[in-house]
Design an enzyme around this catalytic site. Structure first.
Site, mmCIF file in Angstrom:
data_model
loop_
_atom_site.group_PDB
_atom_site.id
_atom_site.type_symbol
_atom_site.label_atom_id
_atom_site.label_comp_id
_atom_site.label_asym_id
_atom_site.label_seq_id
_atom_site.Cartn_x
_atom_site.Cartn_y
_atom_site.Cartn_z
ATOM 1 C CG ASP A 1 38.613 40.532 37.384
ATOM 2 O OD1 ASP A 1 38.698 40.686 38.626
ATOM 3 O OD2 ASP A 1 39.037 39.527 36.798
ATOM 4 C CB ILE A 2 35.537 42.845 41.847
ATOM 5 C CG1 ILE A 2 35.735 41.396 42.250
ATOM 6 C CG2 ILE A 2 34.118 43.125 41.396
ATOM 7 C CD1 ILE A 2 34.965 41.004 43.491
ATOM 8 C CG HIS B 1 35.679 33.720 32.933
ATOM 9 N ND1 HIS B 1 35.606 32.473 33.530
ATOM 10 C CD2 HIS B 1 36.793 34.299 33.416
ATOM 11 C CE1 HIS B 1 36.625 32.316 34.353
ATOM 12 N NE2 HIS B 1 37.377 33.405 34.289
ATOM 13 C CG HIS C 1 40.409 36.999 32.009
ATOM 14 N ND1 HIS C 1 40.299 37.521 33.286
ATOM 15 C CD2 HIS C 1 40.333 35.651 32.149
ATOM 16 C CE1 HIS C 1 40.173 36.530 34.154
ATOM 17 N NE2 HIS C 1 40.189 35.388 33.488
ATOM 18 C CD GLU D 1 40.090 32.620 36.871
ATOM 19 O OE1 GLU D 1 39.796 33.443 35.999
ATOM 20 O OE2 GLU D 1 40.945 31.730 36.683
#
Length: 130
Positions: free
Chosen positions: A29-30, A93, A95, A88
């Site tokens: 994650d950026i 996905h 996390h 988002e």
């Protein structure tokens, strides 16, 4: 229109990829909650995790389990927390978050803004842990 994750999968935009197989990809994650915060994503673009087929759902979880093992070896933590929120980005996905305390998974707190070098270093550590 393709999601940002599909663009990563297609290598149209850069990402710090830590694992990949025929049907899944994992990348950092950026804007992580903590360093090592990784996303496990199916390559097939499906918005809602429970719209995956049973086989896709199970295989994504098994892929995430392998990635979580590498993250735990690479990033100092007590365990890897898992969250599926999916609001988002309209692409399923998971996390995977290295946690030392409960607040490490608090999505309401400000996200980190690590440098590309910090992300690259974390990605290399995770890849080496496989």
């Amino acid at each position: 229109m393709a999601s940002i994750f599909t663009k990563i999968i297609n290598r149209e935009i850069p990402a710090h990829i830590v694992a990949e197989d025929e049907n899944h990809i994992a990348f950092l994650d950026i804007n992580p909650l903590v360093i090592g915060h990784t996303l496990a994503v199916p390559k097939r673009e499906v918005d809602y995790i429970y719209d995956l087929s049973d086989e896709e759902f199970v295989n994504l979880q098994l892929f995430a389990k392998k990635v979580a093992g590498a993250v735990k070896k690479a990033i100092p933590c007590k365990r890897i927390g898992e969250a599926v929120i999916g609001l988002e980005v309209p692409h399923t996905h998971i996390h995977l978050i290295p946690i030392k305390e409960m607040d490490d998974m608090n999505f309401s707190r400000p996200k980190l803004t690590p440098s590309q070098e910090e992300l690259a270093e974390a990605a290399e550590k995770i890849k080496a842990a496989f």
